[in-house]
Design a protein around this motif. Structure first.
Motif, short mmCIF file in Angstrom:
data_model
loop_
_atom_site.label_atom_id
_atom_site.label_comp_id
_atom_site.label_asym_id
_atom_site.label_seq_id
_atom_site.Cartn_x
_atom_site.Cartn_y
_atom_site.Cartn_z
N GLY A 9 0.81 -1.21 0.00
CA GLY A 9 0.00 0.00 0.00
C GLY A 9 0.83 1.25 0.00
O GLY A 9 2.02 1.23 0.27
N PHE A 229 -7.42 1.14 4.47
CA PHE A 229 -7.56 0.82 3.05
C PHE A 229 -6.79 1.79 2.16
O PHE A 229 -6.57 1.50 0.99
CB PHE A 229 -9.04 0.80 2.66
CG PHE A 229 -9.78 -0.41 3.18
CD1 PHE A 229 -9.99 -1.51 2.37
CD2 PHE A 229 -10.24 -0.46 4.48
CE1 PHE A 229 -10.65 -2.63 2.84
CE2 PHE A 229 -10.90 -1.57 4.97
CZ PHE A 229 -11.10 -2.66 4.15
N ASP A 233 -3.87 -2.88 0.57
CA ASP A 233 -4.98 -3.42 -0.22
C ASP A 233 -5.21 -4.87 0.19
O ASP A 233 -4.50 -5.77 -0.26
CB ASP A 233 -4.66 -3.33 -1.71
CG ASP A 233 -5.80 -3.83 -2.59
OD1 ASP A 233 -6.83 -4.27 -2.04
OD2 ASP A 233 -5.66 -3.78 -3.83
#
Length: 402
Positions: A9, A229, A233
């Protein structure tokens, strides 16, 4: 440079925290790197590795991390079989993570009666949080590990436990269903289970008859979950382990133990250890405290399986940052020397009864001021036998009476 883990991420750069370093919501570890005894300072390496850097935003991500290697999974099976019993007999070491596990358990299991208080006993193992306690203040370590004095639940710590439970349970769903709305929807149910497993949490909102403060608190937990988030991911992750209990005994040293939030194993077999933090990323001068916890876990994994984890990753949900560190064997050897010296200092204090307070600005958040000499308090009677000096006298400066 290996990039097999970078799909985890993007790291959004968050504001620098303005609050003083506080205990982590789940482990109780304090983001500080003070040293509790001269022996520890002497054993530590003269220079520490630099603070972990923020992860750049990977616009193109390689394939998802998958649990293809049995190296850590096999260790988990062996460690968990003893870990459940160990947690039941040493709740002060793993109270936060045990509560996280209970929050994700079936309701009937979570409704079990609270554990019966155990008699005082000499320390038998060391976790990152308890190591942090001793380095912060030896007397605090005594209050938590030997005296086992009760501490009031806090909204921040409980919110951290709740968020950890939600992130763990989310991976029960198929990859395509691991969405932010689904994660937010898990919050109320996990809160209900957490309250069932820990009835003392009812006092947190006892003065909130209309439920407005509780609603705001749950909303804050939902926002932390949703922020995750933007950093990772979950549809591209298949953790090898979640809430993994690990334990390893050093030769002529302490038994090390802890609970790792998440273990990822890349297709190449490389291991990444991930820890969620619901607070903000610390300032550089406090960063080593959190990194110490991760190196502790890496040391245990190395001692269990002979594998040095490829990456240590801290996910700070409060400020929206991901920080990583890639350890080498020399890092883990330094941590092991330091832990041996720390354990020697703990054993010496246990036998002598000398547990000196160390005043810092963190004292303002301590639940034990009424028992602390720095605040005019008196420690409870010391519950363990005290070793007499060679001259036959009683050690000076001992906290509490026999």
């Amino acid at each position: 440079m290996d990039t097999s883990f970078e799909e985890a991420g993007a790291a959004a750069s968050g504001p620098e925290p303005t609050d003083p370093p506080a205990a982590d919501a789940t482990t109780g570890a304090v983001a500080t790197d003070t040293v509790a005894a001269d022996a520890i300072a002497a054993s530590a390496a003269p220079t520490e590795a630099p603070a972990p850097a923020a992860v750049p935003n990977p616009s193109t991500a390689p394939d998802a991390v998958t649990a293809t290697s049995p190296s850590v999974t096999e260790a988990a099976t062996a460690a968990t079989s003893t870990g459940e019993a160990a947690e039941a007999t040493e709740t002060s070491e793993t109270a936060g993570s045990a509560a996280t596990a209970a929050a994700g358990a079936p309701a009937d299991a979570a409704s079990a009666a609270p554990p019966v208080p155990r008699p005082a006993a000499a320390p038998a193992s060391l976790s990152p949080s308890r190591a942090g306690d001793f380095m912060q203040c030896p007397l605090l370590y005594r209050f938590r590990v030997i005296d086992r004095l009760p501490e009031k639940p806090s909204e921040a710590a409980t919110r951290g436990t709740l968020v950890h439970a939600v992130l763990e349970r989310l991976f029960d769903a198929p990859a395509g269903e691991r969405t932010a709305p689904r994660a937010r929807a898990l919050v109320p149910g996990q809160w209900d289970r957490l309250r069932e497993s820990r009835p003392e949490l009812a006092e947190l909102f006892a003065d909130d008859p209309d439920g407005q403060r509780l609603a705001r608190w749950l909303g804050e937990a939902e926002r932390l979950v949703e922020r995750w988030f933007t950093l990772e991911d979950p549809t591209r992750l298949e953790p090898a382990e979640r809430e993994l209990f690990v334990e390893a005994e050093l030769e002529s040293g302490p038994r090390l133990r802890g609970i790792i939030d998440r273990v990822d194993v890349a297709p190449t077999g490389e291991v990444r250890i991930v820890d969620y933090k619901t607070g903000k990323a610390p300032r550089p001068e406090y960063a080593e405290g959190a990194l110490f916890q991760m190196k502790f876990y890496a040391l245990v994994v190395w001692r269990l399986k002979g594998v040095v984890p490829r990456r240590l990753q801290l996910v700070y949900l409060g400020s929206g940052e991901v920080r990583t560190y890639d350890p080498v064997l020399a890092d883990l050897e330094r941590v092991e020397r330091r832990l041996r010296a720390l354990w020697d200092a703990i054993c010496e204090a246990t036998e002598s009864g000398e547990w000196r307070p160390r005043p810092t600005k963190l004292c303002g958040w301590c639940d034990h001021q009424a028992h602390c000499p720095e605040f005019g308090g008196t420690p409870p009677p010391y519950p363990l036998p005290v070793r007499a000096r060679e001259s036959g006298g009683v050690p000076q400066g001992r906290m509490g009476a026999d």
